[in-house]
Design a protein around this motif. Structure first.
Motif, PDB file in Angstrom:
ATOM      1  N   GLY A   8     -68.266  36.809  -4.554  1.00 34.79           N
ATOM      2  CA  GLY A   8     -68.237  35.340  -3.373  1.00 34.79           C
ATOM      3  C   GLY A   8     -68.271  36.019  -2.114  1.00 34.79           C
ATOM      4  O   GLY A   8     -67.705  35.343  -1.273  1.00 34.79           O
ATOM      5  N   GLY A  11     -69.607  33.823   0.951  1.00 36.87           N
ATOM      6  CA  GLY A  11     -68.504  32.802   1.611  1.00 36.87           C
ATOM      7  C   GLY A  11     -67.684  33.339   2.770  1.00 36.87           C
ATOM      8  O   GLY A  11     -67.883  34.366   3.413  1.00 36.87           O
ATOM      9  N   GLY A  14     -64.591  36.042   1.882  1.00 33.85           N
ATOM     10  CA  GLY A  14     -65.559  37.260   1.365  1.00 33.85           C
ATOM     11  C   GLY A  14     -66.435  37.936   2.201  1.00 33.85           C
ATOM     12  O   GLY A  14     -66.440  39.321   2.247  1.00 33.85           O
ATOM     13  N   ASP A  34     -72.737  37.144  -5.843  1.00 33.51           N
ATOM     14  CA  ASP A  34     -72.447  35.642  -5.188  1.00 33.51           C
ATOM     15  C   ASP A  34     -73.913  34.946  -5.549  1.00 33.51           C
ATOM     16  O   ASP A  34     -74.888  35.234  -5.584  1.00 33.51           O
ATOM     17  CB  ASP A  34     -72.669  35.639  -3.734  1.00 33.51           C
ATOM     18  CG  ASP A  34     -72.055  34.633  -3.020  1.00 33.51           C
ATOM     19  OD1 ASP A  34     -70.892  34.472  -2.379  1.00 33.51           O
ATOM     20  OD2 ASP A  34     -72.504  33.472  -3.314  1.00 33.51           O
ATOM     21  N   SER A  35     -73.479  33.660  -5.904  1.00 32.43           N
ATOM     22  CA  SER A  35     -74.608  32.781  -6.430  1.00 32.43           C
ATOM     23  C   SER A  35     -74.940  31.814  -5.368  1.00 32.43           C
ATOM     24  O   SER A  35     -76.010  31.280  -5.680  1.00 32.43           O
ATOM     25  CB  SER A  35     -73.897  31.678  -7.431  1.00 32.43           C
ATOM     26  OG  SER A  35     -72.905  31.026  -6.936  1.00 32.43           O
ATOM     27  N   LEU A  36     -74.865  32.143  -4.365  1.00 34.71           N
ATOM     28  CA  LEU A  36     -75.240  31.295  -2.992  1.00 34.71           C
ATOM     29  C   LEU A  36     -75.062  29.950  -3.471  1.00 34.71           C
ATOM     30  O   LEU A  36     -76.183  28.932  -3.337  1.00 34.71           O
ATOM     31  CB  LEU A  36     -76.516  31.720  -2.558  1.00 34.71           C
ATOM     32  CG  LEU A  36     -76.646  33.234  -1.735  1.00 34.71           C
ATOM     33  CD1 LEU A  36     -78.178  33.598  -1.717  1.00 34.71           C
ATOM     34  CD2 LEU A  36     -76.020  33.674  -1.013  1.00 34.71           C
ATOM     35  N   GLY A  40     -71.902  29.401   0.234  1.00 32.37           N
ATOM     36  CA  GLY A  40     -72.702  30.771   0.186  1.00 32.37           C
ATOM     37  C   GLY A  40     -73.776  30.946   1.229  1.00 32.37           C
ATOM     38  O   GLY A  40     -74.618  29.898   1.185  1.00 32.37           O
ATOM     39  N   GLY A  59     -76.116  36.125  -7.948  1.00 34.69           N
ATOM     40  CA  GLY A  59     -75.954  35.776  -9.538  1.00 34.69           C
ATOM     41  C   GLY A  59     -74.538  35.009  -9.579  1.00 34.69           C
ATOM     42  O   GLY A  59     -74.059  34.764  -8.540  1.00 34.69           O
ATOM     43  N   ASP A  60     -74.518  34.554 -10.808  1.00 35.33           N
ATOM     44  CA  ASP A  60     -73.443  33.930 -11.236  1.00 35.33           C
ATOM     45  C   ASP A  60     -72.077  34.801 -12.001  1.00 35.33           C
ATOM     46  O   ASP A  60     -72.640  35.499 -12.942  1.00 35.33           O
ATOM     47  CB  ASP A  60     -73.792  32.641 -11.988  1.00 35.33           C
ATOM     48  CG  ASP A  60     -72.851  31.620 -12.157  1.00 35.33           C
ATOM     49  OD1 ASP A  60     -71.579  31.907 -12.500  1.00 35.33           O
ATOM     50  OD2 ASP A  60     -73.290  30.440 -11.760  1.00 35.33           O
ATOM     51  N   ALA A  82     -65.384  31.223  -5.825  1.00 30.97           N
ATOM     52  CA  ALA A  82     -64.772  29.956  -6.330  1.00 30.97           C
ATOM     53  C   ALA A  82     -65.569  28.877  -5.521  1.00 30.97           C
ATOM     54  O   ALA A  82     -66.239  29.002  -4.494  1.00 30.97           O
ATOM     55  CB  ALA A  82     -63.377  29.996  -5.874  1.00 30.97           C
ATOM     56  N   LYS A 156     -57.388  26.794  -9.471  1.00 28.35           N
ATOM     57  CA  LYS A 156     -56.929  28.097  -9.155  1.00 28.35           C
ATOM     58  C   LYS A 156     -55.740  28.585  -9.967  1.00 28.35           C
ATOM     59  O   LYS A 156     -55.136  29.693 -10.267  1.00 28.35           O
ATOM     60  CB  LYS A 156     -56.578  27.903  -7.447  1.00 28.35           C
ATOM     61  CG  LYS A 156     -57.770  27.673  -6.512  1.00 28.35           C
ATOM     62  CD  LYS A 156     -58.667  28.690  -7.017  1.00 28.35           C
ATOM     63  CE  LYS A 156     -58.222  30.309  -6.207  1.00 28.35           C
ATOM     64  NZ  LYS A 156     -59.327  31.216  -6.232  1.00 28.35           N
ATOM     65  N   SER A 180     -52.083  31.339   2.641  1.00 28.38           N
ATOM     66  CA  SER A 180     -52.159  30.151   3.286  1.00 28.38           C
ATOM     67  C   SER A 180     -53.537  29.858   3.840  1.00 28.38           C
ATOM     68  O   SER A 180     -54.461  30.548   3.815  1.00 28.38           O
ATOM     69  CB  SER A 180     -51.028  30.319   4.222  1.00 28.38           C
ATOM     70  OG  SER A 180     -51.252  31.116   5.305  1.00 28.38           O
ATOM     71  N   GLN A 187     -66.524  30.132   8.847  1.00 30.54           N
ATOM     72  CA  GLN A 187     -65.916  29.199   7.879  1.00 30.54           C
ATOM     73  C   GLN A 187     -66.943  28.023   7.710  1.00 30.54           C
ATOM     74  O   GLN A 187     -67.353  27.619   8.767  1.00 30.54           O
ATOM     75  CB  GLN A 187     -64.714  28.864   8.220  1.00 30.54           C
ATOM     76  CG  GLN A 187     -63.852  27.883   7.158  1.00 30.54           C
ATOM     77  CD  GLN A 187     -62.558  27.578   7.457  1.00 30.54           C
ATOM     78  OE1 GLN A 187     -61.983  27.710   8.808  1.00 30.54           O
ATOM     79  NE2 GLN A 187     -61.938  27.576   6.480  1.00 30.54           N
TER      80      GLN A 187
HETATM   81  N1  LIG Z   1     -60.115  29.133   2.903  1.00 31.11           N
HETATM   82  C1  LIG Z   1     -58.966  29.262   2.585  1.00 31.11           C
HETATM   83  O1  LIG Z   1     -58.086  29.048   3.765  1.00 31.11           O
HETATM   84  C2  LIG Z   1     -58.420  30.029   1.574  1.00 31.11           C
HETATM   85  C3  LIG Z   1     -57.123  30.294   1.453  1.00 31.11           C
HETATM   86  C4  LIG Z   1     -56.498  30.964   0.389  1.00 31.11           C
HETATM   87  C5  LIG Z   1     -57.275  31.272  -0.479  1.00 31.11           C
HETATM   88  N2  LIG Z   1     -58.448  31.090  -0.751  1.00 31.11           N
HETATM   89  C6  LIG Z   1     -59.284  31.374  -1.724  1.00 31.11           C
HETATM   90  O2  LIG Z   1     -60.240  32.513  -1.283  1.00 31.11           O
HETATM   91  C7  LIG Z   1     -61.377  32.546  -1.839  1.00 31.11           C
HETATM   92  C8  LIG Z   1     -62.608  32.515  -1.044  1.00 31.11           C
HETATM   93  O3  LIG Z   1     -62.404  31.183  -0.180  1.00 31.11           O
HETATM   94  P1  LIG Z   1     -63.335  30.759   0.949  1.00 31.11           P
HETATM   95  O4  LIG Z   1     -62.806  29.808   1.830  1.00 31.11           O
HETATM   96  O5  LIG Z   1     -63.975  32.070   1.469  1.00 31.11           O
HETATM   97  O6  LIG Z   1     -64.698  30.114   0.055  1.00 31.11           O
HETATM   98  P2  LIG Z   1     -66.282  29.642   0.235  1.00 31.11           P
HETATM   99  O7  LIG Z   1     -66.461  28.303  -0.376  1.00 31.11           O
HETATM  100  O8  LIG Z   1     -66.623  29.919   1.856  1.00 31.11           O
HETATM  101  O9  LIG Z   1     -66.811  30.918  -0.551  1.00 31.11           O
HETATM  102  C9  LIG Z   1     -67.083  30.788  -1.807  1.00 31.11           C
HETATM  103  C10 LIG Z   1     -68.032  31.788  -2.369  1.00 31.11           C
HETATM  104  O10 LIG Z   1     -68.259  31.965  -3.592  1.00 31.11           O
HETATM  105  C11 LIG Z   1     -69.386  31.919  -4.096  1.00 31.11           C
HETATM  106  N3  LIG Z   1     -69.603  31.277  -5.417  1.00 31.11           N
HETATM  107  C12 LIG Z   1     -69.278  30.000  -5.835  1.00 31.11           C
HETATM  108  N4  LIG Z   1     -69.333  29.896  -7.269  1.00 31.11           N
HETATM  109  C13 LIG Z   1     -69.729  30.848  -7.791  1.00 31.11           C
HETATM  110  C14 LIG Z   1     -70.205  31.662  -8.895  1.00 31.11           C
HETATM  111  N5  LIG Z   1     -69.985  30.873 -10.088  1.00 31.11           N
HETATM  112  N6  LIG Z   1     -70.711  32.790  -9.147  1.00 31.11           N
HETATM  113  C15 LIG Z   1     -70.677  33.426  -7.843  1.00 31.11           C
HETATM  114  N7  LIG Z   1     -70.309  33.077  -6.761  1.00 31.11           N
HETATM  115  C16 LIG Z   1     -69.900  31.903  -6.544  1.00 31.11           C
HETATM  116  C17 LIG Z   1     -70.141  30.842  -2.819  1.00 31.11           C
HETATM  117  O11 LIG Z   1     -71.484  31.099  -3.039  1.00 31.11           O
HETATM  118  C18 LIG Z   1     -69.710  31.322  -1.873  1.00 31.11           C
HETATM  119  O12 LIG Z   1     -70.071  32.305  -1.089  1.00 31.11           O
HETATM  120  C19 LIG Z   1     -61.369  31.317  -2.839  1.00 31.11           C
HETATM  121  O13 LIG Z   1     -60.869  31.923  -4.217  1.00 31.11           O
HETATM  122  C20 LIG Z   1     -60.106  30.460  -2.362  1.00 31.11           C
HETATM  123  O14 LIG Z   1     -59.582  29.981  -3.306  1.00 31.11           O
HETATM  124  C21 LIG Z   1     -59.035  30.333   0.335  1.00 31.11           C
END
Ligand SMILES: NC(=O)c1ccc[n+]([C@@H]2O[C@H](COP(=O)([O-])OP(=O)(O)OC[C@H]3O[C@@H](n4cnc5c(N)ncnc54)[C@H](O)[C@@H]3O)[C@@H](O)[C@H]2O)c1
Length: 339
Positions: A8, A11, A14, A34-36, A40, A59-60, A82, A156, A180, A187
């Motif tokens: 991931g 995203g 990440g 990352d599966s984009l 993504g 990839g996934d 995620a 989660k 948090s 973002q």
């Molecule tokens: N954003 C927040 O405030 C926050 C806070 C606490 C925890 N988190 C956790 O942090 C992590 C990242 O959050 P984020 O905000 O960067 O999310 P995001 O949605 O911006 O990024 C998620 C990334 O995961 C990739 N992805 C989704 N499904 C996939 C799959 N099956 N295989 C491979 N890649 C896949 C997407 O392409 C994307 O690049 C998550 O696990 C989220 O639960 C986020």
């Protein structure tokens, strides 16, 4: 050289983690799987693509053969991949189970076969449920029972428990972090801060849920990345670490601050029907990571940190405008059109 598999990494958090770590650990190699999905974006790490220490694999995480192959190359996994947006989990919970629950289990099973690797599972404070507004001293500690309310937070919570069960049952070196709300660059503009900022740049109103009194604890994404690096390098296996900024703000307070920084008036607020099951308040007790690992946030102070983040979206219009012109439009109409 240390070799890390990041999932991931295209995203929001990440990709910030990739930049953060490669700038601070010159002898590390990172593979990003990352599966984009819709959130993504390869542009988030375009600046790293020529770096011999970085490799992107499209990839996934549910592709077991691919995961097995990548697992052999690495010594540790940092798992961000995620489905991450509560509102989308209300529109359609299924992808949340597939990626967050089954995808995490696929990674763990591969790790179990490979053995000897550290697995850092990146999770959220939302797994703890909701705190009352009337008790400002209450906080989530690592011992707070899980009580998730949305399909997102339930998926989660399930993945947290599965990850910890692999530590307990199979002796894997698993750590879980629960952070948090993050803010900062890259973002996806469905989340409240970039959503509001980009709407305001376009002269559009900002949709505010319900009475606006829901409270979140805001942490800058680089403070989160620094905490993750500390946990990865020095955390105790089998531990959960809460991460938070002690920066609690109601959505209304956040909205007013964004409007003030951007020089816009209160008339830009469009009240919309509340999110179903909307958690009232999140607040983190981060004493464990502070005392065990010496971590403390240093980039999250408002209003300066919020103003700098807003400026990033002002300066990087090309980045978000492309996103907002695609699938996003359909989502936005579905989410806010009839509210
Ligand atoms: N954003 C927040 O405030 C926050 C806070 C606490 C925890 N988190 C956790 O942090 C992590 C990242 O959050 P984020 O905000 O960067 O999310 P995001 O949605 O911006 O990024 C998620 C990334 O995961 C990739 N992805 C989704 N499904 C996939 C799959 N099956 N295989 C491979 N890649 C896949 C997407 O392409 C994307 O690049 C998550 O696990 C989220 O639960 C986020």
């Amino acid at each position: 050289m240390r070799s890390i598999l990041v999932t991931g990494g295209s995203g929001f958090i990440g990709s910030n983690f990739l930049h953060f770590v490669l700038a601070r650990r010159p002898d590390w190699r990172i593979v990003n799987l990352d599966s984009l999905s819709y959130s993504g974006n390869r542009e988030n790490h375009a600046g790293l693509e020529g770096d011999p220490r970085f490799r992107f694999v499209h990839g996934d995480i549910n592709d077991r053969a691919l995961v097995d192959e990548l697992m052999r190359e690495c010594e540790a996994v940092v798992h961000f991949a995620a489905e991450s947006h509560v509102d989308r989990s209300i529109l359609d919970p299924r992808p949340f189970i597939e990626t967050n629950v089954l995808g995490t289990q696929t990674l763990l099973e591969s790790l179990r076969r490979a053995g000897g690797r550290r697995f850092l599972h990146v999770s959220t404070d939302e797994v703890y449920g909701s705190l009352p507004l009337g008790d400002p001293e209450s906080r989530f500690s690592e011992e707070t029972p899980l009580n998730p309310h949305s399909p997102y937070s339930a998926s989660k919570a399930a993945s947290d428990m599965i990850a910890l069960s692999y530590q307990h049952t199979f002796g894997l070196d698993v750590l879980v972090t629960r952070c948090s709300n993050n803010f900062g660059p890259y973002q996806f503009p469905e989340k409240v801060i970039p959503l509001f900022v980009t709407n305001l740049i376009d002269g559009e109103p900002v949709p505010l849920y319900g009475d606006g009194l829901n409270v979140r604890d805001w942490l800058h994404v680089e403070d989160h990345c620094e905490a993750l690096l500390a946990v990865l390098e020095r955390g105790k296996g089998g531990r959960v670490y809460n991460i938070g900024g002690s920066n609690e703000r109601s959505n209304l307070e956040l909205t007013h601050l964004v409007l003030d920084i951007m020089g816009r008036g209160r008339e830009m607020i469009r009240p919309v029907a509340d999110r179903p099951g909307h958690d009232r308040r999140y607040a983190i007790d981060a004493r464990r990571i502070r005392s065990e690992l010496g971590w403390a946030p240093s980039r999250s102070a408002w209003p300066q940190a919020l103003a700098a983040t807003i400026q990033w979206y002002v300066d990087n219009e090309r980045w978000w405008r492309r996103i907002k012109s695609g699938e996003y439009r359909t989502y936005y109409a579905l989410q806010y059109g009839a509210r």
